[in-house]
Design a protein around this motif. Structure first.
Motif, PDB file in Angstrom:
ATOM      1  N   ILE A 168      16.407  73.381  16.447  1.00  0.00           N
ATOM      2  CA  ILE A 168      15.803  72.857  17.670  1.00  0.00           C
ATOM      3  C   ILE A 168      15.538  71.364  17.529  1.00  0.00           C
ATOM      4  CG2 ILE A 168      13.672  72.908  19.043  1.00  0.00           C
ATOM      5  CD1 ILE A 168      13.734  76.025  18.467  1.00  0.00           C
ATOM      6  N   GLU A 169      14.989  70.955  16.393  1.00  0.00           N
ATOM      7  CA  GLU A 169      14.686  69.533  16.208  1.00  0.00           C
ATOM      8  C   GLU A 169      15.966  68.706  16.084  1.00  0.00           C
ATOM      9  OE1 GLU A 169      11.738  69.024  13.107  1.00  0.00           O
ATOM     10  OE2 GLU A 169      10.175  69.220  14.638  1.00  0.00           O
ATOM     11  N   LYS A 170      17.012  69.276  15.516  1.00  0.00           N
ATOM     12  CA  LYS A 170      18.288  68.557  15.449  1.00  0.00           C
ATOM     13  C   LYS A 170      18.832  68.334  16.852  1.00  0.00           C
ATOM     14  CE  LYS A 170      21.917  66.731  13.503  1.00  0.00           C
ATOM     15  NZ  LYS A 170      21.834  65.364  12.891  1.00  0.00           N
ATOM     16  N   LEU A 171      18.749  69.357  17.707  1.00  0.00           N
ATOM     17  CA  LEU A 171      19.209  69.194  19.080  1.00  0.00           C
ATOM     18  C   LEU A 171      18.352  68.183  19.835  1.00  0.00           C
ATOM     19  CD1 LEU A 171      20.296  72.774  20.176  1.00  0.00           C
ATOM     20  CD2 LEU A 171      21.665  70.691  20.344  1.00  0.00           C
ATOM     21  N   CYS A 172      17.051  68.178  19.581  1.00  0.00           N
ATOM     22  CA  CYS A 172      16.181  67.164  20.191  1.00  0.00           C
ATOM     23  C   CYS A 172      16.638  65.764  19.781  1.00  0.00           C
ATOM     24  CB  CYS A 172      14.728  67.381  19.772  1.00  0.00           C
ATOM     25  SG  CYS A 172      13.918  68.820  20.507  1.00  0.00           S
ATOM     26  N   SER A 173      17.017  65.616  18.516  1.00  0.00           N
ATOM     27  CA  SER A 173      17.426  64.298  18.011  1.00  0.00           C
ATOM     28  C   SER A 173      18.743  63.843  18.628  1.00  0.00           C
ATOM     29  CB  SER A 173      17.556  64.329  16.483  1.00  0.00           C
ATOM     30  OG  SER A 173      18.742  64.986  16.065  1.00  0.00           O
ATOM     31  N   LEU A 174      19.564  64.795  19.098  1.00  0.00           N
ATOM     32  CA  LEU A 174      20.863  64.475  19.687  1.00  0.00           C
ATOM     33  C   LEU A 174      20.812  64.377  21.212  1.00  0.00           C
ATOM     34  CD1 LEU A 174      23.100  66.841  17.510  1.00  0.00           C
ATOM     35  CD2 LEU A 174      23.028  64.335  17.385  1.00  0.00           C
ATOM     36  N   SER A 175      19.635  64.600  21.795  1.00  0.00           N
ATOM     37  CA  SER A 175      19.488  64.646  23.247  1.00  0.00           C
ATOM     38  C   SER A 175      18.733  63.433  23.771  1.00  0.00           C
ATOM     39  CB  SER A 175      18.742  65.922  23.663  1.00  0.00           C
ATOM     40  OG  SER A 175      19.441  67.074  23.251  1.00  0.00           O
ATOM     41  N   HIS A 176      19.113  62.992  24.959  1.00  0.00           N
ATOM     42  CA  HIS A 176      18.359  61.944  25.634  1.00  0.00           C
ATOM     43  C   HIS A 176      17.150  62.525  26.353  1.00  0.00           C
ATOM     44  CE1 HIS A 176      22.583  60.371  25.552  1.00  0.00           C
ATOM     45  NE2 HIS A 176      21.952  59.315  25.089  1.00  0.00           N
ATOM     46  N   VAL A 177      17.322  63.723  26.935  1.00  0.00           N
ATOM     47  CA  VAL A 177      16.271  64.370  27.719  1.00  0.00           C
ATOM     48  C   VAL A 177      15.945  65.711  27.081  1.00  0.00           C
ATOM     49  CG1 VAL A 177      15.623  65.291  29.984  1.00  0.00           C
ATOM     50  CG2 VAL A 177      17.127  63.278  29.828  1.00  0.00           C
ATOM     51  N   VAL A 178      14.679  65.924  26.762  1.00  0.00           N
ATOM     52  CA  VAL A 178      14.210  67.211  26.243  1.00  0.00           C
ATOM     53  C   VAL A 178      13.072  67.690  27.133  1.00  0.00           C
ATOM     54  CG1 VAL A 178      13.152  68.458  24.318  1.00  0.00           C
ATOM     55  CG2 VAL A 178      14.853  66.662  23.871  1.00  0.00           C
ATOM     56  N   LYS A 179      13.224  68.882  27.687  1.00  0.00           N
ATOM     57  CA  LYS A 179      12.179  69.507  28.489  1.00  0.00           C
ATOM     58  C   LYS A 179      11.779  70.809  27.824  1.00  0.00           C
ATOM     59  CE  LYS A 179      12.332  72.584  31.339  1.00  0.00           C
ATOM     60  NZ  LYS A 179      11.856  74.037  31.326  1.00  0.00           N
ATOM     61  N   LEU A 180      10.483  71.008  27.604  1.00  0.00           N
ATOM     62  CA  LEU A 180      10.016  72.269  27.041  1.00  0.00           C
ATOM     63  C   LEU A 180       8.766  72.710  27.781  1.00  0.00           C
ATOM     64  CD1 LEU A 180       8.300  71.725  23.559  1.00  0.00           C
ATOM     65  CD2 LEU A 180       8.579  69.930  25.258  1.00  0.00           C
ATOM     66  N   SER A 181       8.463  73.992  27.685  1.00  0.00           N
ATOM     67  CA  SER A 181       7.251  74.527  28.301  1.00  0.00           C
ATOM     68  C   SER A 181       6.096  74.431  27.323  1.00  0.00           C
ATOM     69  CB  SER A 181       7.461  75.982  28.705  1.00  0.00           C
ATOM     70  OG  SER A 181       7.573  76.796  27.544  1.00  0.00           O
ATOM     71  N   ASP A 182       4.874  74.578  27.836  1.00  0.00           N
ATOM     72  CA  ASP A 182       3.711  74.599  26.945  1.00  0.00           C
ATOM     73  C   ASP A 182       3.766  75.805  26.008  1.00  0.00           C
ATOM     74  OD1 ASP A 182       3.334  76.306  29.131  1.00  0.00           O
ATOM     75  OD2 ASP A 182       1.185  75.921  29.278  1.00  0.00           O
TER      76      ASP A 182
END
Length: 302
Positions: A159-173
């Motif tokens: 998950i953190e690797k994908l966050c690092s490769l993404s410009h936009v990250v949306k997650l729920s609380d």
């Protein structure tokens, strides 16, 4: 119109023995297709009754299936259980490997949820995100299903690797509470920015959403609507957010690391909240069309 590639699971949600097309990536693809974009979904569908139901649903929202997405194999299913507050939980039978997935020259590459943290599909998604061409906006929604996580540390790493490769990250609380127990909103969103994202957004259901960039912070309320159910609400928010990003100057600013205009970001979040609110006010994952959204936003401005 923006060319978009979405990668991830497509499945049927089975509610009271009735099958409905679903899956977070599919829902985002459908939301973007209804908002007028040119969308291709890379997934794994069977040629069974459920697979044909999904294929017809995609055609109805002008979403194309990527080559190799439909084969002679069982279509994934999720049996939906609604609690007394109409919140959904799921029991899954999955078949999503994404072995045919490859990079494209689409303006936007989006992924999320189960296929993005489970092997072997997660490895294919990481490979495509890492090979993304210059100028392509990348977005990601973890949309976790903790019951399907077999190795927490491994899932968090993916998950953190994908966050690092993404410009936009949306997650729920709810995602945030599972990923980072005890952390507050600011800490979670700043951590995602620290991983490499340009825009980090957290949704809070009826309490709205908050977004952070490296230069500004914006919060918007949710719509006050009579909730029928929450199925697909987060996916409608994601589709609305991405649509709004490309309707403004935000896409290029996010890709190129330029300063984000606060007013544009707030307007984008309001459009995303409108899409989510319109979806929870009706049954199932049924995001608005562009004409419905435009009509709603025009009425809200009067």
């Amino acid at each position: 119109m923006v060319s978009i590639q979405v990668a991830g699971e497509a499945l049927v949600d089975i509610v009271n023995s009735v099958a409905h097309p679903g899956g977070s990536p599919l829902n985002v693809a459908v939301g973007l297709g209804r908002l007028g974009h040119e969308v291709t979904l890379a997934t794994d569908l069977g040629t069974d009754v459920h697979g044909e139901l999904i294929a017809e649903h995609l055609r109805g929202s002008k979403v194309r299936l990527a080559e190799g997405s439909q084969a002679d194999a069982p279509t994934s299913t999720a049996t939906v259980v609604l609690d007394s507050s109409s919140n959904a939980s799921y029991e899954f039978e999955l078949n999503c490997a994404l072995q045919h997935l490859s990079a494209s020259d689409a303006k936007l590459l989006h992924t999320g949820s189960i296929a993005a943290f489970r092997s072997p599909s997660a490895e294919k998604i990481l490979e495509v995100f890492a090979a993304s061409p210059q100028g392509q906006l990348r977005s990601y929604d973890p949309n976790l299903r903790p019951a399907l996580v077999e190795d927490r540390a491994q899932a968090l790493g993916t998950i953190e690797k994908l966050c690092s490769l993404s410009h936009v990250v949306k997650l729920s609380d709810e995602d945030a509470m599972w990923l980072y127990p005890g952390w507050d909103t600011d800490r979670v969103l700043e951590h995602i920015l620290g991983l490499g994202a340009s825009l980090a957004v957290m949704t809070f259901g009826a309490r709205g959403a908050e977004a952070h960039t490296r230069g500004c912070e914006v919060a918007v309320p949710s719509l006050s609507v009579a909730t029928v159910d929450t199925v697909g609400a987060g996916d409608a928010f994601m589709a609305g957010l991405l649509h709004a990003i490309f309707a403004s100057n935000l896409a290029q600013s996010l890709i190129n690391g330029r300063k984000i205009d606060r007013a544009e970001l707030e307007a984008a979040l309001q459009i995303a909240a409108a899409c989510a609110g319109m979806t929870v006010a009706r049954t199932g994952a049924n995001p608005p069309s562009l004409s419905e959204l435009d009509e709603f936003m025009a009425a809200a401005e009067r």
